[in-house]
Scaffold this motif. Structure first.
Motif, PDB file in Angstrom:
ATOM      1  N   SER A  65     -10.177  22.380  88.388  1.00  0.00           N
ATOM      2  CA  SER A  65     -10.258  21.105  88.617  1.00  0.00           C
ATOM      3  C   SER A  65     -11.501  20.459  89.039  1.00  0.00           C
ATOM      4  O   SER A  65     -11.840  19.356  88.980  1.00  0.00           O
ATOM      5  N   HIS A  89      -5.440  22.179  74.377  1.00  0.00           N
ATOM      6  CA  HIS A  89      -5.255  22.485  75.938  1.00  0.00           C
ATOM      7  C   HIS A  89      -5.783  21.418  76.711  1.00  0.00           C
ATOM      8  O   HIS A  89      -5.486  20.742  77.458  1.00  0.00           O
ATOM      9  N   GLN A 107      -5.062  17.654  76.467  1.00  0.00           N
ATOM     10  CA  GLN A 107      -4.075  17.318  77.123  1.00  0.00           C
ATOM     11  C   GLN A 107      -4.176  17.240  78.663  1.00  0.00           C
ATOM     12  O   GLN A 107      -3.848  16.340  79.289  1.00  0.00           O
ATOM     13  N   ILE A 108      -5.335  17.886  78.984  1.00  0.00           N
ATOM     14  CA  ILE A 108      -5.660  17.952  80.415  1.00  0.00           C
ATOM     15  C   ILE A 108      -6.555  16.428  80.710  1.00  0.00           C
ATOM     16  O   ILE A 108      -6.206  15.738  81.604  1.00  0.00           O
ATOM     17  N   GLU A 143      -5.583  13.897  78.930  1.00  0.00           N
ATOM     18  CA  GLU A 143      -4.618  12.953  78.625  1.00  0.00           C
ATOM     19  C   GLU A 143      -3.881  12.895  80.171  1.00  0.00           C
ATOM     20  O   GLU A 143      -3.581  11.870  80.545  1.00  0.00           O
ATOM     21  N   LEU A 144      -3.549  13.981  80.753  1.00  0.00           N
ATOM     22  CA  LEU A 144      -2.858  14.263  82.017  1.00  0.00           C
ATOM     23  C   LEU A 144      -3.510  13.365  82.962  1.00  0.00           C
ATOM     24  O   LEU A 144      -2.744  12.757  83.905  1.00  0.00           O
ATOM     25  N   ARG A 180      -5.417  11.192  82.845  1.00  0.00           N
ATOM     26  CA  ARG A 180      -6.098   9.731  82.283  1.00  0.00           C
ATOM     27  C   ARG A 180      -7.616   9.827  82.059  1.00  0.00           C
ATOM     28  O   ARG A 180      -8.067   8.358  82.130  1.00  0.00           O
ATOM     29  N   TRP A 182      -2.996  25.095  85.040  1.00  0.00           N
ATOM     30  CA  TRP A 182      -2.958  23.271  85.095  1.00  0.00           C
ATOM     31  C   TRP A 182      -1.378  23.054  84.792  1.00  0.00           C
ATOM     32  O   TRP A 182      -0.511  23.962  84.187  1.00  0.00           O
ATOM     33  N   ALA A 183      -1.138  21.805  85.367  1.00  0.00           N
ATOM     34  CA  ALA A 183       0.259  21.302  85.003  1.00  0.00           C
ATOM     35  C   ALA A 183       0.230  20.841  83.619  1.00  0.00           C
ATOM     36  O   ALA A 183      -0.762  20.733  82.873  1.00  0.00           O
ATOM     37  N   ALA A 184       1.495  21.068  82.965  1.00  0.00           N
ATOM     38  CA  ALA A 184       1.627  20.538  81.831  1.00  0.00           C
ATOM     39  C   ALA A 184       1.681  19.061  81.592  1.00  0.00           C
ATOM     40  O   ALA A 184       1.882  18.520  82.430  1.00  0.00           O
ATOM     41  N   LYS A 185       1.103  18.705  80.282  1.00  0.00           N
ATOM     42  CA  LYS A 185       1.133  17.258  80.250  1.00  0.00           C
ATOM     43  C   LYS A 185       2.386  16.490  80.293  1.00  0.00           C
ATOM     44  O   LYS A 185       3.522  16.884  79.710  1.00  0.00           O
ATOM     45  N   ILE A 186       2.386  15.599  81.094  1.00  0.00           N
ATOM     46  CA  ILE A 186       3.527  14.489  81.232  1.00  0.00           C
ATOM     47  C   ILE A 186       2.970  13.129  81.145  1.00  0.00           C
ATOM     48  O   ILE A 186       1.834  12.775  81.460  1.00  0.00           O
ATOM     49  N   ARG A 203       3.221   6.785  86.760  1.00  0.00           N
ATOM     50  CA  ARG A 203       2.084   7.627  86.212  1.00  0.00           C
ATOM     51  C   ARG A 203       1.382   7.984  87.203  1.00  0.00           C
ATOM     52  O   ARG A 203       1.241   7.434  88.518  1.00  0.00           O
ATOM     53  N   VAL A 204       0.556   9.245  87.008  1.00  0.00           N
ATOM     54  CA  VAL A 204      -0.573   9.577  87.853  1.00  0.00           C
ATOM     55  C   VAL A 204      -1.560   8.471  87.890  1.00  0.00           C
ATOM     56  O   VAL A 204      -1.748   7.802  86.915  1.00  0.00           O
ATOM     57  N   MET A 241       1.320  14.902  92.743  1.00  0.00           N
ATOM     58  CA  MET A 241       1.631  15.862  91.600  1.00  0.00           C
ATOM     59  C   MET A 241       0.421  17.063  91.747  1.00  0.00           C
ATOM     60  O   MET A 241      -0.623  16.771  92.002  1.00  0.00           O
ATOM     61  N   LEU A 281      -1.828  19.241  90.006  1.00  0.00           N
ATOM     62  CA  LEU A 281      -2.472  19.113  88.851  1.00  0.00           C
ATOM     63  C   LEU A 281      -2.955  20.413  88.498  1.00  0.00           C
ATOM     64  O   LEU A 281      -2.979  21.034  87.111  1.00  0.00           O
ATOM     65  N   TYR A 282      -3.246  21.140  89.665  1.00  0.00           N
ATOM     66  CA  TYR A 282      -4.139  22.714  89.255  1.00  0.00           C
ATOM     67  C   TYR A 282      -3.920  23.545  90.397  1.00  0.00           C
ATOM     68  O   TYR A 282      -3.702  23.229  91.713  1.00  0.00           O
ATOM     69  N   THR A 284      -5.032  21.642  93.661  1.00  0.00           N
ATOM     70  CA  THR A 284      -5.625  20.199  93.450  1.00  0.00           C
ATOM     71  C   THR A 284      -4.292  18.945  93.253  1.00  0.00           C
ATOM     72  O   THR A 284      -3.417  19.632  92.111  1.00  0.00           O
ATOM     73  N   LEU A 300      -3.020  15.241  92.354  1.00  0.00           N
ATOM     74  CA  LEU A 300      -3.343  14.040  91.760  1.00  0.00           C
ATOM     75  C   LEU A 300      -2.208  13.034  92.550  1.00  0.00           C
ATOM     76  O   LEU A 300      -1.238  13.233  92.624  1.00  0.00           O
ATOM     77  N   GLU A 341       0.575   6.349  90.736  1.00  0.00           N
ATOM     78  CA  GLU A 341       0.628   4.768  90.995  1.00  0.00           C
ATOM     79  C   GLU A 341       1.422   4.245  92.258  1.00  0.00           C
ATOM     80  O   GLU A 341       2.346   4.847  92.331  1.00  0.00           O
ATOM     81  N   MET A 343      -8.193  12.552  93.573  1.00  0.00           N
ATOM     82  CA  MET A 343      -7.995  13.780  93.250  1.00  0.00           C
ATOM     83  C   MET A 343      -8.222  14.354  94.490  1.00  0.00           C
ATOM     84  O   MET A 343      -9.307  14.418  94.991  1.00  0.00           O
TER      85      MET A 343
END
Lengths: 120, 239
Positions: free
Chosen positions: A60, A88, A91-92, A94-95, A97, B15-19, B39-40, B111, B113-114, B121, B123, B126, B133
């Motif tokens: 991070s 991978h 996606q990070i 995107e996650l 932003r 890492w967190a999975a993408k959402i 959203r984050v 959330m 994040l990591y 970490t 995030l 909104e 972060m």
């Protein structure tokens, strides 16, 4: 101790600089990345392409460092693009932003093409 | 594309999975109303000036960075000063966890994040006061002394919160050193000195994001409290 990241600056097209980032991207390599960005900007680059195809690891702290780089780029009216990201890391981006501020492309050539199209 | 290029990276599990939208980890948690479906919002999604703030504390040689972070992840809310409440009910901080918190009377959340052996970490969502972060970490020097660190990269989320920044900043300067002192005390280190460093990374305000005010958790917490008498009462878990 994690292996250090390595940054290599090239100039693939007029007005464009590319920074190839290899190894482990953590906050520990912030000075190296900012120095590479300075070198990339010295020639007046308006597009800076970050090439992550040789990146092996990112934590991070690496994301935080990219936020700082983005601010520096915006201060110089530069566009920042990222290429060579695996699914991978894409996606990070995107996650977090980050992809809303750093444009993602498959490779340097497509990033340059996209910018020249938008600039036309 | 070669098979090698999609090999599992060393950091994949951290890492967190993408959402796209946040879902509170514990659906029975009543404080999730300002996070659910949001959203984050990272530092580039906020409004105000961008700050990097760092708090550090030297905990000596009593504990290793990995042991310290393992304990911090397992008991995160326990180390919070009384001015805040972390509503996490999960056993330890894990990547992808979404948890509510209340600070300064405002209910919002984070959330994860990591998270790895020596750092984790958050995030913010909104509506949180900060689009931020926040990284909690520990490292040791050559002499084996462990330093605990909290580092945040943050912007106030909207113009309303930006006007409150001078006050919020003073609050942060009480809250986070309090966390580090509680953490240190739990590991036998009393009277720890907490160092603070603040750097303004970007003096610009991102006016394009002024509309973030529609998510403002302060306003929404107030509205939630006002509407409490008109909401059906929660009856607790059913079998």
């Amino acid at each position: 101790m994690a292996p250090a990241a390595h940054m290599e600056v090239t100039y693939p097209a007029p007005g464009t600089a590319a920074i190839a980032i290899s190894g482990d991207v953590t906050a520990a390599c912030e000075d190296d990345l900012m120095a590479a960005h300075e070198r990339a900007s010295d020639g007046g680059a308006k597009l800076v392409v970050l090439d992550f195809s040789q990146m092996e690891y990112m934590n991070s702290g690496g994301i935080g460092m990219l936020v700082t780089l983005l601010v520096r780029g915006q201060r110089r009216q530069q566009r920042i693009a990222a290429v060579g990201l695996t699914e991978h890391y894409r996606q990070i981006f995107e996650l977090t932003r980050l992809d809303e501020a750093i444009v993602l492309h498959d490779d340097t050539a497509s990033a340059i093409r996209a910018l020249s199209t938008q600039g036309a | 594309m070669t098979e090698n290029s999609e090999a599992v990276p060393r950091d994949a599990a951290f890492w967190a999975a993408k959402i796209d939208r946040l879902q509170v980890s514990d659906p029975t948690e009543p404080h999730g109303y300002n996070i659910q479906g949001k959203r984050v919002a990272g530092p580039m999604n906020g409004f105000g000036r961008l700050w990097q703030r760092t708090y550090t504390a030297d905990l000596g040689t009593a504990i290793t960075p990995a042991a310290l972070v393992a304990d911090w992840r397992a008991h995160f809310g326990r180390y919070w000063p009384r001015m805040g409440r972390f509503h996490g009910s999960v056993s330890a901080i894990q990547p992808g966890d979404v948890t509510a918190l209340t600070a300064g009377g405002v209910t919002t959340g984070i959330m994860v994040l990591y998270a790895d052996d020596t750092s984790f970490t958050f995030l913010t969502p909104e509506g949180h006061m900060f689009a931020a972060m926040i990284t909690f970490s520990a490292e040791s020097d050559a002499g084996g002394r462990t330093t605990a660190q909290i580092r945040m990269l943050l912007r106030c989320s909207d113009p309303l919160f930006e006007t409150m920044w001078p006050l919020a900043r003073r609050g942060e300067d009480v809250f986070w050193p309090g966390v580090l002192r509680n953490l240190a005390a739990a590991h036998g280190v009393d009277e720890v000195e907490v160092r603070e460093e603040t750097v303004c990374v970007d003096r610009r305000r991102l006016w394009a994001n002024w509309t973030n005010v529609r998510h403002n958790a302060g306003i929404r917490t107030f509205a939630h409290a006002l509407s409490a008498p008109f909401r059906p009462r929660r009856t607790g878990a059913t079998v």
